[in-house]
Design a protein around this motif. Sequence first.
Motif, PDB file in Angstrom:
ATOM      1  N   TYR A 286       5.496 -19.897  13.819  1.00 30.20           N
ATOM      2  CA  TYR A 286       6.140 -20.388  15.045  1.00 30.20           C
ATOM      3  C   TYR A 286       5.875 -19.489  16.257  1.00 30.20           C
ATOM      4  O   TYR A 286       6.630 -19.543  17.235  1.00 30.20           O
TER       5      TYR A 286
ATOM      6  N   HIS B  82       6.460 -20.315  19.863  1.00 29.59           N
ATOM      7  CA  HIS B  82       7.830 -20.383  20.392  1.00 29.59           C
ATOM      8  C   HIS B  82       8.463 -18.999  20.548  1.00 29.59           C
ATOM      9  O   HIS B  82       9.683 -18.888  20.727  1.00 29.59           O
TER      10      HIS B  82
ATOM     11  N   PHE C 213      15.655 -19.612  20.959  1.00 30.32           N
ATOM     12  CA  PHE C 213      15.999 -19.965  19.574  1.00 30.32           C
ATOM     13  C   PHE C 213      15.023 -19.381  18.549  1.00 30.32           C
ATOM     14  O   PHE C 213      15.149 -19.652  17.359  1.00 30.32           O
TER      15      PHE C 213
ATOM     16  N   THR D 218      13.345 -34.347  18.011  1.00 26.37           N
ATOM     17  CA  THR D 218      13.736 -33.007  17.523  1.00 26.37           C
ATOM     18  C   THR D 218      15.247 -32.896  17.364  1.00 26.37           C
ATOM     19  O   THR D 218      15.742 -32.381  16.361  1.00 26.37           O
TER      20      THR D 218
ATOM     21  N   GLU E 151      18.278 -27.424  15.209  1.00 26.29           N
ATOM     22  CA  GLU E 151      17.486 -26.418  14.483  1.00 26.29           C
ATOM     23  C   GLU E 151      17.258 -26.838  13.029  1.00 26.29           C
ATOM     24  O   GLU E 151      16.112 -26.885  12.567  1.00 26.29           O
TER      25      GLU E 151
ATOM     26  N   ASN F 217      16.687 -29.391  11.384  1.00 29.99           N
ATOM     27  CA  ASN F 217      16.333 -30.796  11.610  1.00 29.99           C
ATOM     28  C   ASN F 217      15.390 -31.365  10.528  1.00 29.99           C
ATOM     29  O   ASN F 217      14.638 -32.291  10.771  1.00 29.99           O
TER      30      ASN F 217
ATOM     31  N   VAL G 179      12.642 -31.600   9.078  1.00 29.21           N
ATOM     32  CA  VAL G 179      11.179 -31.716   8.986  1.00 29.21           C
ATOM     33  C   VAL G 179      10.480 -31.167  10.226  1.00 29.21           C
ATOM     34  O   VAL G 179      11.064 -31.133  11.317  1.00 29.21           O
TER      35      VAL G 179
HETATM   36  P1  CMP Z   1       9.983 -28.187  14.981  1.00 27.78           P
HETATM   37  O1  CMP Z   1       9.442 -29.537  15.171  1.00 27.78           O
HETATM   38  O2  CMP Z   1       9.710 -27.485  13.698  1.00 27.78           O
HETATM   39  O3  CMP Z   1       9.459 -27.254  16.181  1.00 27.78           O
HETATM   40  C1  CMP Z   1      10.150 -26.124  16.633  1.00 27.78           C
HETATM   41  C2  CMP Z   1      11.527 -26.033  16.040  1.00 27.78           C
HETATM   42  O4  CMP Z   1      12.414 -25.247  16.777  1.00 27.78           O
HETATM   43  C3  CMP Z   1      12.180 -27.411  16.038  1.00 27.78           C
HETATM   44  O5  CMP Z   1      11.566 -28.252  15.132  1.00 27.78           O
HETATM   45  C4  CMP Z   1      13.615 -27.031  15.735  1.00 27.78           C
HETATM   46  O6  CMP Z   1      13.811 -26.728  14.362  1.00 27.78           O
HETATM   47  C5  CMP Z   1      13.705 -25.771  16.556  1.00 27.78           C
HETATM   48  N1  CMP Z   1      14.281 -26.022  17.870  1.00 27.78           N
HETATM   49  C6  CMP Z   1      13.753 -26.718  18.868  1.00 27.78           C
HETATM   50  N2  CMP Z   1      14.547 -26.726  19.938  1.00 27.78           N
HETATM   51  C7  CMP Z   1      15.596 -25.988  19.604  1.00 27.78           C
HETATM   52  C8  CMP Z   1      16.759 -25.611  20.279  1.00 27.78           C
HETATM   53  N3  CMP Z   1      16.999 -25.990  21.537  1.00 27.78           N
HETATM   54  N4  CMP Z   1      17.634 -24.843  19.612  1.00 27.78           N
HETATM   55  C9  CMP Z   1      17.377 -24.447  18.334  1.00 27.78           C
HETATM   56  N5  CMP Z   1      16.271 -24.779  17.648  1.00 27.78           N
HETATM   57  C10 CMP Z   1      15.396 -25.543  18.277  1.00 27.78           C
END
Ligand code: CMP
Length: 139
Positions: A50, A53, A58, A92, A111, A113, A115
Amino acid sequence: MIQKTLSIIKPDATERNLQGAILKMIQEAGLKITAMKMIHMTRTQARSFYAVHSDKPFFDSLTEFMCSGPVVVSVLEGENAISSYRQVMGATNPDKADPGTIRKTYALDIERNSVHGSDSPETAEVEISYFFSQLEMAG
Ligand code: CMP
């Protein structure tokens, strides 16, 4: 256009024994599973996956979550697989996801979520090669 995409079934879903239910939704959408394994990422591996990010507020919480339990990583193949899987996953934030999507059905919050799916052909290539060697790409 036939594409490949990377899918991760996240720790919140494996913890609730939802791998089978989620894979069923993926297969029913016409996506073919061409590689798959269950792994438990280290903190370093989750942070590296990741890295894009890393400047987000987060990031620490997300990467701690992603190494908190096992995940199922798979390569999905099909017509427009990247956008097709994103449709099956839903938004998301599960509160904003359409009914019938994986995240609307199973996600706990933005978070946890359930998948992950690649967001572009370039990302898919990088993400697939992060988890799978040529030898493991059977399909
Ligand atoms: P994913 O599609 O795996 O890509 C990045 C991940 O960060 C996302 O799914 C969530 O699990 C997490 N994520 C994205 N936005 C947020 C947020 N605002 N707060 C916490 N987690 C986040």
